[in-house]
Design an enzyme around this catalytic site. Structure first.
Site, PDB file in Angstrom:
ATOM      1  N   ASP A 290     -38.456  41.249 -19.823  1.00  0.00           N
ATOM      2  CA  ASP A 290     -38.642  42.413 -19.379  1.00  0.00           C
ATOM      3  C   ASP A 290     -39.574  43.325 -20.315  1.00  0.00           C
ATOM      4  O   ASP A 290     -39.141  43.749 -21.305  1.00  0.00           O
ATOM      5  CB  ASP A 290     -37.561  43.276 -19.077  1.00  0.00           C
ATOM      6  CG  ASP A 290     -36.932  42.992 -17.697  1.00  0.00           C
ATOM      7  OD1 ASP A 290     -37.163  41.877 -17.290  1.00  0.00           O
ATOM      8  OD2 ASP A 290     -35.856  43.548 -17.005  1.00  0.00           O
TER       9      ASP A 290
ATOM     10  N   HIS B 234     -42.146  47.371 -16.520  1.00  0.00           N
ATOM     11  CA  HIS B 234     -41.319  47.004 -15.389  1.00  0.00           C
ATOM     12  C   HIS B 234     -40.626  48.282 -14.768  1.00  0.00           C
ATOM     13  O   HIS B 234     -40.349  48.171 -13.738  1.00  0.00           O
ATOM     14  CB  HIS B 234     -40.134  46.008 -16.250  1.00  0.00           C
ATOM     15  CG  HIS B 234     -39.378  45.593 -14.976  1.00  0.00           C
ATOM     16  ND1 HIS B 234     -39.747  45.111 -13.783  1.00  0.00           N
ATOM     17  CD2 HIS B 234     -37.972  45.370 -14.893  1.00  0.00           C
ATOM     18  CE1 HIS B 234     -38.798  44.883 -13.038  1.00  0.00           C
ATOM     19  NE2 HIS B 234     -37.576  44.842 -13.840  1.00  0.00           N
TER      20      HIS B 234
HETATM   21 MN    MN Z   1     -36.141  41.494 -15.306  1.00  0.00          MN
END
Ligand code: MN
Length: 269
Positions: free
Chosen positions: A83, A87
């Site tokens: 991530d 995000h």
């Molecule tokens: Mn994720």
């Protein structure tokens, strides 16, 4: 060659021979990308994450007599994945916040592994709190700046419906409390946070203040996430080095990836 260059040279030569002679082992922290591997499920009013899909283009046949290959597709957040700060809304305006822009040296770094497996076996909603973190530090020392903190829960040993553990009131899986993740980010200045579950937040993370505190706090401070990790039970509490290099997707918010750990042999026996 000056002394500094010579030492740099020896450091890499020593690493290569330690890997060759087994003093340093390589551990795969990755699940196999497979259409059956669970992906996060959001409430139905939201867009959804796609599972991994693969189609055959040819297999040494009339479509390609001497070769076999596939097309595949998936969400950026499918399987074992990274991530990036972009995000989350808290990280959307930060510099170098997408997978293609993160400086590459950020992808290789030391890891502290906090074993929460006993707690997670007792309680599907087990929380990584400041008390749990400080108890770990009493045994292994203060978490140093700029390291990965990996939350071991043995959740990776689950499969099928037990992995998401969806109930009438949503998924139940362990994760950090808001105070726990704030301690790691604001007082320990970690590089990122990795978990065995489908998200860095607990299954019930939407009920915290702020909602999804791991995503909010990590990415708002330009820290990274790793999800759906495997084999964390093979890592020592301290001493492993994690290699986590996402695909270089333009403006990508995350990416499936192969996560590896270099581990001193004394810890793998
Ligand atoms: Mn994720």
């Amino acid at each position: 060659m000056n002394v500094t260059n010579s030492q740099d040279h020896h450091a890499l030569t020593n690493l290569a021979s330690a890997m060759a002679n087994g003093e340093v082992a390589t551990v795969d922290l990755t699940h196999t990308l497979d259409p059956d591997f669970p992906v996060i499920i959001l409430p139905p009013e939201f867009g959804q994450c796609a599972r991994f899909r693969m189609e055959e283009i040819s297999a040494y046949d009339h479509r390609g007599p001497a070769w076999k290959w596939h097309n595949f597709s998936c969400c950026e957040h499918t399987g074992t994945h990274f991530d990036a700060p972009i995000h989350w809304i808290s990280g959307r305006d930060l510099p170098n916040n997408s997978v293609d822009e993160i400086p590459v040296e950020r992808f290789i770094g030391p890891a502290c592994v906090i074993d929460c497996s006993e707690g997670a076996a007792r309680d599907d909603d087990f929380e990584l709190t400041p008390e749990v973190i400080e108890a770990w530090e009493a045994d292994y020392g203060r978490i140093p700046p700029d390291c990965w903190v990996l939350m071991r829960t043995d959740w990776s040993k689950r499969s099928g419906a037990a992995y998401l553990n969806m109930c009438d009131d949503g998924p139940h899986s362990p994760g950090p409390s808001p105070e726990g993740i704030r301690l790691l980010v604001e007082q320990r200045d970690i590089r990122g946070f990795g978990v065995e579950t489908v998200g860095t937040d607990a299954g019930q993370g939407q009920h915290y203040t702020p909602p999804f505190p791991a995503h909010y706090t990590l990415h708002g401070n330009n820290k990274y996430g790793l999800q759906c990790l495997n084999n964390l039970d093979l890592l020592p509490p301290v001493g492993a080095v994690v290699i986590a290099t996402p695909l270089k997707i333009k403006n990508g918010t995350g990416s499936p990836l192969r996560v590896l750990a270099l581990v001193p042999r004394s810890h793998t026996v």
